[in-house]
Every structure is written in C-alpha cells, then in structure tokens.
Write an enzyme that holds these catalytic residues in place. Sequence first.
Site, short mmCIF file in Angstrom:
data_model
loop_
_atom_site.label_atom_id
_atom_site.label_comp_id
_atom_site.label_asym_id
_atom_site.label_seq_id
_atom_site.Cartn_x
_atom_site.Cartn_y
_atom_site.Cartn_z
N LYS A 1 0.85 -1.22 0.00
CA LYS A 1 0.00 0.00 0.00
C LYS A 1 0.87 1.25 0.00
O LYS A 1 2.03 1.22 0.43
CB LYS A 1 -0.95 0.02 1.20
N ASP B 1 -3.15 -2.51 9.88
CA ASP B 1 -3.26 -2.30 8.43
C ASP B 1 -3.80 -3.52 7.69
O ASP B 1 -3.98 -3.48 6.47
CB ASP B 1 -1.88 -1.96 7.83
#
Length: 295
Positions: free
Chosen positions: A17, A144
Amino acid sequence: MSNREPAFPITEKAYAKLNISLDVTARRPDGYHDMLMLMQTISICDELTIQPERDGLVHAVTSLPYVPGDKRNLAVRAALKFLELVDDGERGMKISLRKSIPVGAGMAGGSADAAAVLRALNRAYGDPLSARELCAAGEEVGSDVAFCLLGGTALASGRGEILQPLKALPPCAFVVCKPDFSISTPELFRKLDEAKLSCHPDTEGLLDALEKSDLDGLCRRMYNVFEDVPDRRMRTIRAAKGALLDCGALGALMTGTGSAVFGVFRDAAAAEKACETLKREYRFCRTAEAVGALL
Ligand code: ATP
C-alpha cells in the site's frame, strides 16, 4: 473441524500500500493513535505459497534472513488465527514468502502478507468466513491488515481498521524509491508524540479532488504528518521527494512511517523514464500501478 480438505499448494499475491495522505488526529488512552489516511493498493507484491506440513506446525520461510519465520511473522499469526476460527487447529503449514515489498518501508509488507494468507486460506476452505469476519480476524493481527484484505482506494480511520471504500484514483502511475535505511514505526510514533504538529492534510480537499478525478488536485494535497517529525533521516526523505519531482512527478510523499517515498506520474511511460534515472541513485526503485478492490 472444517469438513472440506483444502487443495494445496495455495498461492496468493500480497499487494503493498501507499499513503496518499496520513494524518494522526489524536493519541488515545489505550496508547494507540487515531489516524485518518487515504490509502491505495499498488502492484508491488510478495508472492505466497502455502503447503501442508506433517508436523502440525505453522511456520514461514522467506528469502530474507532478518524476517522471522515463527509467530513474530504476521503471515504465521494470520494463519493461526484462521485455523482457530475454522476449528482446524491441528493443521501444519509452511508459508513460503517471496518478498518484493521492502521491509520497514511503510508499505505494509507484513500486513499485506497476513491479509493474503487470510484471503487465500478462506478461498481454499470454501469461503467459510464472510468479508466482515475476515476483516475482524485481520484487525486482531495488525492495524493495516483490514485495508490490505479489502484493497483498492479507501479512507482509513480509527487505528486504520475503519474503512470507507472510495472511487478509484484517476489514471496515473507511481515510482517508489527506498533510501538504504528502514524506519521503525514505534520509534517514529514516539517522536511524533513529543513533537507539536502544526500542519495536517486537507482530507476533505483530497476526497473532493478524488470525487472529481482531479489528479493535480490530489497531488497538490498529498501530505504525511510523519515528515514533520524532528528526525535527521527526514532530510534524506526530502531529498528523495525532490529527486522524484525533478524527474517530473506531479507530487511526491513518504508512505506511512517511511522510509519509502513515491512519486505520482501522469502515465506509465513518464514513470518508467523517471525510474530509469532514479535507479542510479536508489537500489530499491520500482514503477507501480494502482490495484483495485481485492475482496
Ligand atoms: P507498516 O507500513 O505497516 O508500518 P512496514 O512496511 O514499515 O509496515 P514491515 O515491512 O511490515 O514494515 O515490517 C516491519 C517489521 O515486521 C519487521 O521488523 C519484520 O521483521 C516484521 N515482520 C513480521 N512479519 C513480516 C512479514 N511477513 N514480512 C516482513 N516483515 C515482517
């Protein structure tokens, strides 16, 4: 015990990401921080293969000597969590990780591996867990992991686990460079707690630009509060951002707590050209594209 025998070997990609923005809005009484982040999944990925292991143990093997193979590895923790939830706790597995996501780069490499394990095992067992249940399992492994499970473009809040899926970014390409040092996430949070933040990203403005597919508006507003932490290494980060901008990036930012820095380019050709130049200076320098929702 699940009555379905999973089909081994199981393979899956674990996508990294980038933070298009990162804000820390409060320090919570539980020691965690409230975050507000515009996140994007990108095509740089680790490749996972899961095979059965007769001894009943779950472990990981990677090509990198400094990534642990035991329960400290988030991929192992995710597998154990999944096996507990489907009541198949006696099952042994070897998780082979071909790492391409740099470690300690702010690209959520460990969380991406954990999410890929959850996605892959759920598929191999015939989808016993719903998307919501998978995300809840992921949250227990790391902040996350839920985003890495869902993928795409999203606004993350809370510890990072509250997700609002968003419209895809307008067409663009990325170049990601990592200086030759890693940054420890807990260390940078400590420094952030001691610092006084006077600037924050304009998250509303970012969401508005995204809604209008206004790439220039997005790039103008990209902001990461961790870049303002007093830390000598941020000088190198600023230099990397400068190098990306000099090579034609519309905007450049550190992702997460670093040390990777990325630039946004109008198209793949512009990104490739910049990457050729920056490769001379950065050992890790790759082009990437945005990846859509994964679940
Ligand atoms: P984040 O963006 O979530 O802050 P990061 O990219 O900065 O993460 P990671 O690459 O996930 O950091 O690794 C940070 C630490 O986690 C390392 O010290 C590493 O040993 C450990 N770790 C645990 N599991 C993994 C994994 N599967 N891959 C890489 N590192 C892992």
